[in-house]
Scaffold this motif. Structure first.
Motif, short mmCIF file in Angstrom:
data_model
loop_
_atom_site.label_atom_id
_atom_site.label_comp_id
_atom_site.label_asym_id
_atom_site.label_seq_id
_atom_site.Cartn_x
_atom_site.Cartn_y
_atom_site.Cartn_z
N THR A 4 92.12 -48.62 3.30
CA THR A 4 91.00 -47.97 2.60
C THR A 4 91.49 -47.21 1.37
O THR A 4 90.74 -46.41 0.81
CB THR A 4 90.28 -46.99 3.55
OG1 THR A 4 91.23 -46.04 4.06
CG2 THR A 4 89.63 -47.73 4.71
N ALA A 146 80.89 -39.61 2.81
CA ALA A 146 81.51 -39.61 4.13
C ALA A 146 82.60 -40.66 4.29
O ALA A 146 83.66 -40.39 4.89
CB ALA A 146 80.44 -39.80 5.21
N ASP A 147 82.39 -41.87 3.79
CA ASP A 147 83.40 -42.92 3.95
C ASP A 147 84.68 -42.56 3.22
O ASP A 147 85.79 -42.78 3.72
CB ASP A 147 82.86 -44.26 3.44
CG ASP A 147 81.77 -44.84 4.33
OD1 ASP A 147 81.81 -44.58 5.55
OD2 ASP A 147 80.88 -45.53 3.81
N ARG A 150 86.40 -39.68 5.19
CA ARG A 150 87.05 -40.20 6.41
C ARG A 150 88.36 -40.88 6.07
O ARG A 150 89.38 -40.70 6.75
CB ARG A 150 86.12 -41.17 7.13
CG ARG A 150 86.70 -41.72 8.45
CD ARG A 150 85.72 -42.68 9.11
NE ARG A 150 86.18 -43.09 10.42
CZ ARG A 150 87.02 -44.10 10.64
NH1 ARG A 150 87.48 -44.81 9.61
NH2 ARG A 150 87.40 -44.41 11.87
N ARG A 154 91.98 -39.62 7.33
CA ARG A 154 92.81 -40.50 8.15
C ARG A 154 94.19 -40.70 7.53
O ARG A 154 95.21 -40.68 8.24
CB ARG A 154 92.12 -41.86 8.34
CG ARG A 154 92.82 -42.75 9.36
CD ARG A 154 92.03 -44.01 9.65
NE ARG A 154 92.02 -44.92 8.51
CZ ARG A 154 91.55 -46.17 8.57
NH1 ARG A 154 91.04 -46.63 9.70
NH2 ARG A 154 91.57 -46.94 7.51
N ASP A 174 76.07 -39.38 11.84
CA ASP A 174 77.07 -40.41 11.55
C ASP A 174 77.98 -39.97 10.39
O ASP A 174 79.20 -40.13 10.45
CB ASP A 174 76.40 -41.74 11.20
CG ASP A 174 75.81 -42.43 12.42
OD1 ASP A 174 76.18 -42.04 13.55
OD2 ASP A 174 74.98 -43.34 12.24
N ALA A 175 77.37 -39.43 9.33
CA ALA A 175 78.15 -38.97 8.18
C ALA A 175 79.02 -37.77 8.57
O ALA A 175 80.19 -37.68 8.17
CB ALA A 175 77.23 -38.61 7.03
N TRP A 177 80.25 -36.98 11.52
CA TRP A 177 81.38 -37.36 12.38
C TRP A 177 82.44 -38.13 11.59
O TRP A 177 83.64 -37.97 11.84
CB TRP A 177 80.89 -38.18 13.57
CG TRP A 177 82.02 -38.56 14.49
CD1 TRP A 177 82.46 -39.80 14.81
CD2 TRP A 177 82.87 -37.64 15.19
NE1 TRP A 177 83.53 -39.74 15.66
CE2 TRP A 177 83.81 -38.42 15.92
CE3 TRP A 177 82.95 -36.25 15.28
CZ2 TRP A 177 84.80 -37.85 16.72
CZ3 TRP A 177 83.93 -35.68 16.07
CH2 TRP A 177 84.84 -36.47 16.78
N LYS A 178 82.03 -38.94 10.63
CA LYS A 178 83.01 -39.62 9.79
C LYS A 178 83.92 -38.60 9.10
O LYS A 178 85.12 -38.79 8.99
CB LYS A 178 82.31 -40.48 8.73
CG LYS A 178 81.75 -41.79 9.25
CD LYS A 178 81.09 -42.58 8.12
CE LYS A 178 80.53 -43.90 8.63
NZ LYS A 178 79.86 -44.66 7.54
N CYS A 179 83.32 -37.50 8.64
CA CYS A 179 84.10 -36.47 7.95
C CYS A 179 85.01 -35.70 8.90
O CYS A 179 86.08 -35.22 8.49
CB CYS A 179 83.16 -35.49 7.25
SG CYS A 179 82.25 -36.18 5.86
N GLU A 181 86.08 -36.63 12.22
CA GLU A 181 86.84 -37.33 13.27
C GLU A 181 88.34 -37.05 13.17
O GLU A 181 89.01 -36.83 14.18
CB GLU A 181 86.58 -38.84 13.17
CG GLU A 181 87.28 -39.64 14.25
CD GLU A 181 86.99 -41.13 14.16
OE1 GLU A 181 87.52 -41.88 15.01
OE2 GLU A 181 86.25 -41.55 13.23
N TYR A 182 88.88 -37.04 11.96
CA TYR A 182 90.31 -36.81 11.76
C TYR A 182 90.59 -35.40 11.24
O TYR A 182 91.61 -35.16 10.61
CB TYR A 182 90.88 -37.85 10.79
CG TYR A 182 90.82 -39.26 11.31
CD1 TYR A 182 91.78 -39.73 12.21
CD2 TYR A 182 89.80 -40.13 10.93
CE1 TYR A 182 91.72 -41.02 12.70
CE2 TYR A 182 89.73 -41.42 11.42
CZ TYR A 182 90.69 -41.86 12.31
OH TYR A 182 90.63 -43.14 12.80
#
Length: 313
Positions: A4, A146-147, A150, A154, A174-175, A177-179, A181-182
């Motif tokens: 990514t 968000a993508d 993330r 990561r 969803d947005a 949690w993407k931000c 998660e890591y």
């Protein structure tokens, strides 16, 4: 693992050696775009998602070098000799910025890839390791990208960097949690816990705005349910939330969700000049900055609840 590193985001600033955006010495990545319009926002250049031109009238000498440089013919000289910019025509290409001999113009916003961001962050690893610091992604509202967030988070974790997110939490789950998660730590900007008061800071129809605060609260609950570390950060603004009732509501919600720390930040006017550069109205120009000592009673109120509280930053 999916590559990514070529994902892009709209960044308006990268600040190094920060000490108030999480633990240790940190590098903060500021992203453009926000669905809120807080009158006290110290980064008004973060509110719009696209690149934009800032003109600092106090530095401009009206020399006119920028007039011929603009390919959109957006810059001209008024009858009184003042150099003006038609923002409806301006494409924020930066041609006038590069030619200005007085540094009176700047572009807010730059498209960066995840790889470019990481190349810069890796240079700061020594400071992170020695101080227990790391990377903080802020805004604007990071969840609007968000993508990209993330992917940056990561990559940071793959390099063993500590990660933090600064957010107001107004985003779909969803947005969010993407931000997160890591993310090691989430700094939640708690503006107010009164729905009608919160709605005045947001966009959209009245029904959408009245539901906005519940979206934020549900995101906090969901993150705590996943055992994420959350810290509340409250900018205390005279005439808006500078009262014991606001502090009580915030402490109550902290206890409900298991949040153990609340940071109180006194209102200031550090971003005032940016509003002028963007021709935005700054409605709090007559509101005096709050000395930190005026927040000490609020700090004691929070600490009496068994919560950690800091003032300043």
């Amino acid at each position: 693992m999916e590559d990514t590193t070529k994902l892009t985001g709209m960044v308006f600033n990268v600040e190094r050696y920060r000490i108030h955006d999480g633990s240790g010495i940190r590098t903060s990545l500021f992203l453009k775009g926000c669905d809120m319009a807080c009158p006290w926002c110290s980064n008004p250049e973060s509110q719009r998602s696209e690149k934009e031109l800032g003109v600092h009238r106090n530095l401009c000498k009206n020399c006119g070098a920028c007039i011929g440089a603009c390919p959109q013919q957006a810059v001209s000289r008024a009858a009184d000799g003042t150099v003006t910019t038609d923002r409806a025509l301006c494409a924020a290409c930066g041609a006038c910025v590069h030619i200005c001999p007085h540094e009176a113009r700047e572009i807010y916003g730059e498209i960066m890839t995840v790889g470019e961001v990481m190349d810069g962050l890796k240079k700061d690893m020594a400071f992170f390791m020695r101080s227990g610091g790391g990377v903080t992604v802020s805004g604007g509202e990071p969840a609007l990208q968000a993508d990209f967030v993330r992917a940056v988070m990561r990559e940071c974790k793959s390099e063993c960097m500590d990660t933090a997110l600064e957010t107001c939490g107004l985003a779909n789950w969803d947005a969010m949690w993407k931000c997160c998660e890591y993310c090691d730590e989430i700094l939640f900007d708690v503006k107010t816990l009164v729905p009608v008061q919160f709605s005045r800071l947001t966009a959209g129809g009245i029904d959408t705005r009245l539901k906005a605060l519940e979206v934020v609260k549900n995101n906090i609950r969901a993150l705590r349910a996943r055992d994420k570390t959350v810290i509340f950060r409250c900018v205390i603004v005279p005439g808006f939330n500078d009262d014991a009732a606001h502090i009580k509501r915030t402490a109550d919600f902290a206890e409900e969700t298991g949040v153990r720390q609340i940071d109180l930040l006194p209102f200031h006017q550090y971003g005032k000049h940016k509003y002028a550069s963007l021709r935005m109205d700054y409605t709090l120009k007559d509101v005096a900055a709050l000395p930190e000592e005026l927040l000490e009673p609020f700090q004691k109120q929070i600490e009496q609840r068994g919560l950690t509280c800091t003032v300043g930053g």
